[in-house]
Design a protein around this motif. Structure first.
Motif, PDB file in Angstrom:
ATOM      1  N   PHE A  14       0.845  -1.204   0.000  1.00 16.79           N
ATOM      2  CA  PHE A  14       0.000   0.000   0.000  1.00 16.79           C
ATOM      3  C   PHE A  14       0.875   1.247   0.000  1.00 16.79           C
ATOM      4  CE2 PHE A  14      -3.995  -1.832   2.331  1.00 16.79           C
ATOM      5  CZ  PHE A  14      -4.039  -2.874   1.416  1.00 16.79           C
ATOM      6  N   THR A  15       0.376   2.296  -0.651  1.00 19.81           N
ATOM      7  CA  THR A  15       1.075   3.576  -0.667  1.00 19.81           C
ATOM      8  C   THR A  15       0.090   4.699  -0.379  1.00 19.81           C
ATOM      9  OG1 THR A  15       2.633   2.752  -2.332  1.00 19.81           O
ATOM     10  CG2 THR A  15       2.515   5.131  -2.013  1.00 19.81           C
ATOM     11  N   ILE A  16       0.388   5.489   0.648  1.00 23.63           N
ATOM     12  CA  ILE A  16      -0.440   6.646   0.972  1.00 23.63           C
ATOM     13  C   ILE A  16       0.204   7.892   0.397  1.00 23.63           C
ATOM     14  CG2 ILE A  16       0.667   7.051   3.225  1.00 23.63           C
ATOM     15  CD1 ILE A  16      -2.126   7.884   4.280  1.00 23.63           C
ATOM     16  N   SER A  17      -0.616   8.792  -0.123  1.00 22.68           N
ATOM     17  CA  SER A  17      -0.116  10.055  -0.657  1.00 22.68           C
ATOM     18  C   SER A  17      -1.190  11.119  -0.442  1.00 22.68           C
ATOM     19  CB  SER A  17       0.221   9.930  -2.152  1.00 22.68           C
ATOM     20  OG  SER A  17      -0.931   9.570  -2.896  1.00 22.68           O
ATOM     21  N   ARG A  18      -0.827  12.381  -0.684  1.00 27.50           N
ATOM     22  CA  ARG A  18      -1.798  13.447  -0.501  1.00 27.50           C
ATOM     23  C   ARG A  18      -1.516  14.597  -1.455  1.00 27.50           C
ATOM     24  NH1 ARG A  18      -1.181  15.549   5.566  1.00 27.50           N
ATOM     25  NH2 ARG A  18      -2.465  17.300   4.848  1.00 27.50           N
ATOM     26  N   ASP A  19      -2.560  15.342  -1.736  1.00 26.97           N
ATOM     27  CA  ASP A  19      -2.464  16.558  -2.532  1.00 26.97           C
ATOM     28  C   ASP A  19      -2.956  17.685  -1.633  1.00 26.97           C
ATOM     29  OD1 ASP A  19      -2.878  18.744  -4.238  1.00 26.97           O
ATOM     30  OD2 ASP A  19      -3.392  17.468  -5.930  1.00 26.97           O
TER      31      ASP A  19
END
Length: 121
Positions: free
Chosen positions: A67-72
């Motif tokens: 899993f990979t979490i990211s944000r804008d």
């Protein structure tokens, strides 16, 4: 009034992928940590992944490497890319965020409504 709306869940075969999204809307001055939690039937809600405003991340051992979490930050949105999904990943996934509505007020913690992820053949 701030609202977190999470989406992107569904039914996927083992080994498949899904991408969850969670957008915060309303009067928002700042968002600090954002995270994804999950809760399977009969189990406690557990942290899946967390990301700070600066982009530092941490993951549950069970999802590391998959899993990979990211944000804008410009869009007040957090994502969770889920690859190599397993049946044990089946759960309702909830986004979570620490939100500041106005400068000088207190930070508060809010939850999305949840999105179902089912991994099954």
């Amino acid at each position: 009034q701030v609202q977190l709306v999470d989406s992107g869940g569904g039914l996927v075969h083992p080994g498949g992928s899904l991408r969850l999204s969670c957008a915060a809307s309303g009067t928002i001055a700042a968002i600090n940590n954002m995270a994804w939690y999950r809760q399977a039937p009969g189990k406690r809600r557990e942290l899946v992944a967390r990301i700070t405003h600066a982009g530092s991340t941490n993951y549950a051992d069970s999802v590391k490497g998959r899993f990979t979490i990211s944000r804008d930050n410009a869009k007040n949105t957090v994502y969770l890319q889920m690859d190599s999904l397993k049946p044990e990943d089946t759960a309702v996934y909830y986004c979570n965020a620490d939100i500041l509505v106005r400068a000088g007020t207190a930070w508060y913690n809010d939850w999305g409504q949840g999105t179902q992820v089912t991994v099954s053949s």
